[in-house]
Enzyme design. Structure first.
Site, mmCIF file in Angstrom:
data_model
loop_
_atom_site.group_PDB
_atom_site.id
_atom_site.type_symbol
_atom_site.label_atom_id
_atom_site.label_comp_id
_atom_site.label_asym_id
_atom_site.label_seq_id
_atom_site.Cartn_x
_atom_site.Cartn_y
_atom_site.Cartn_z
ATOM 1 N N HIS A 150 -7.370 -5.438 -0.578
ATOM 2 C CA HIS A 150 -5.872 -4.883 -1.146
ATOM 3 C C HIS A 150 -5.337 -5.681 0.119
ATOM 4 C CE1 HIS A 150 -3.515 -1.386 -0.930
ATOM 5 N NE2 HIS A 150 -3.790 -1.211 0.738
ATOM 6 N N SER A 208 1.024 -0.936 -0.322
ATOM 7 C CA SER A 208 0.055 0.101 -0.041
ATOM 8 C C SER A 208 1.354 1.046 -0.190
ATOM 9 C CB SER A 208 -1.031 -0.488 1.309
ATOM 10 O OG SER A 208 -2.064 0.961 0.855
ATOM 11 N N ASP A 237 3.865 24.273 -1.440
ATOM 12 C CA ASP A 237 6.078 23.775 -2.015
ATOM 13 C C ASP A 237 6.109 22.592 -1.266
ATOM 14 O OD1 ASP A 237 5.672 24.320 1.053
ATOM 15 O OD2 ASP A 237 7.917 25.319 1.154
#
Length: 449
Positions: free
Chosen positions: A428, A160, A375
């Site tokens: 998953h 993951s 940023d």
């Protein structure tokens, strides 16, 4: 947290249990790897070897945990992958910075900072790029020599979010890698968080349909719970209110095979008779709290969207904004017939959680600062990945609720030498539930498949 020093190792501790030999390592690493003389963090890792093989010269495999903000699995509770990996490797379980026995980051420790801006500046060093630099320092320590450039490369298995970190590793320090395995963890390399969540909401709706197809009787029960919560001030055992929108977040359990059915067994204990009619049971409320509280993983909430921050755009509470495009999740006024049937959300973080969850309330302003930040440095080097020479095998789960299949395959096509295995057999958590997943990836790396 604030003592200036370079990387410094503490004495390791070795012990045995359950057929395993475990050695605990702690290493001081820079908070900011571009400022090696600045503040440091403790980085913890546990090296595990099968009993009887502790003195063999086995190669090392670094496990990169999912998350963000989750500690590495403990040997007594690790998934199916660990015992399979121990047949070939020494396995290194690294607590990613801010988690487990590495210097923790939560509402108590972060209270030491003077304001939200300072806290957010600190947490900006907790993304995949810093985790990779920590791993490189650890590789240098474990593989020999203080300079990672002098140490042999190792294998990485990323699950993951750990797969996201593995791709950052291939971008920032491929010389440290001999091979890479990724399970359910190929992110978009250039997409914005909006792209991630727009796809995620559609997949989550599909998983709702699968769930209610399996348990059709749960629809009326889920609607009844939502209506009860909408009309009453219901408190979980922790004292915090269970709102309808937090109840909807129980859909996160739909994403794994191990927990897909857990909501059904929670709902079947939802109501008990009370003095003034049906009430939600303590069993139900305690179970909901265990899923919904972020007390054990506050970094997951704080960093879940910043892990996608790149390119000068803020994430700006992406999941919260994109949800408006999916009216099926609107539960407003469900007690009065104004919405329904109820649909559960999934792996999304919302600003109001920082008003409702006591573990997150003190971090509300910090979350706002992180959501506005523009940023963020790049996490992936597309050109370097296109020229990649490290063998990579990746499991792409066809019906993965957490990582979009099409985005994953798009990324796979951009990484030279990456071999994807597309399967609808596993959810998953496939690498945790079935050792055959790692078996398959190892066979692919060896050219057997």
């Amino acid at each position: 947290m604030n003592s200036p020093a370079g990387p410094r190792a503490h004495a390791p501790v070795t012990y045995r249990h359950d057929g395993l030999v475990c050695t605990d390592h702690t290493l001081d690493v820079p908070l900011d790897h571009t400022d090696p003389d600045g503040p440091t963090l403790a980085l913890f890792a546990r090296e595990v070897t099968a009993a009887g093989r502790a003195h063999e010269d086995l190669p090392r495999l670094l496990w990169l945990q999912g998350g963000p903000g989750g500690r590495a699995e403990r040997p007594n509770a690790a998934g199916a992958w660990l015992r399979r990996a121990l047949q070939d490797y020494r396995v290194v379980l690294m607590d990613q910075r801010g988690t487990g026995r590495s210097t923790p980051a939560d509402r108590r420790t972060l209270a030491a900072f003077p304001d939200a801006e300072a806290t957010a500046a600190y947490l900006a060093h907790f993304r995949a790029d810093s985790i990779v630099r920590d791993a490189e320092a650890l590789r240098g320590h474990l593989q020999g020599g203080s300079d990672p450039r002098d140490a042999p490369p190792w294998t990485v298995l990323g699950q993951s979010f750990g797969g996201f970190c593995a791709l950052s590793y291939l971008s920032l320090a491929p010389e440290g890698l001999s091979q890479v395995f990724i399970t359910g963890g190929l992110p978009t390399l250039t997409g914005h968080a909006d792209d991630v969540y727009r796809a995620a909401y559609a997949r989550t709706l599909a998983h709702n349909e699968r769930y209610f197809a399996r348990y059709p009787g749960d629809q009326a029960l889920a609607d009844a719970v939502a209506a009860h919560l909408d009309g009453n001030d219901v408190r979980m055992p922790s004292g915090e209110r269970l709102s309808v929108r937090r109840f909807q977040m129980l859909g996160i359990t739909f994403g794994t095979a191990a927990k897909f059915d857990s909501l059904h067994y929670l709902l079947e204990s939802a109501f008990v008779p009370g003095p003034r009619g049906p009430e939600l049971s303590d069993v139900f409320l305690r179970g909901a709290d265990a899923v919904l509280s972020f007390a054990e993983r506050p970094l997951y909430a704080l960093l879940h969207e910043p892990i996608y921050g790149q390119g000068g755009r803020p994430t700006a509470w992406s999941a919260h904004r994109i949800r408006e495009e999916f009216p099926a999740f609107d539960a407003t006024g469900i007690a009065h017939g104004g919405a329904g049937p109820l649909r559960f959300t999934g792996e999304m973080i919302y600003p109001w959680q920082f008003e409702e969850d006591p573990a997150l309330v003190p971090l509300r302003e910090t979350a706002e600062v992180l959501a506005r930040r523009t940023d963020w440095p790049a996490l992936y080097d597309v050109d370097r990945l296109a020229a990649n020479e490290v063998p990579v095998a990746a499991a792409v789960y066809y019906d993965d609720m957490f990582v979009d299949r099409e985005q994953a395959l798009g990324t796979a096509s951009l990484v030279r030498g990456l071999r994807p295995w597309i399967t609808n057999t596993h959810a998953h958590d496939g690498v945790r539930t079935d050792p055959a997943v790692l078996d398959r990836l190892l066979a692919m790396a060896r050219g057997a498949l």
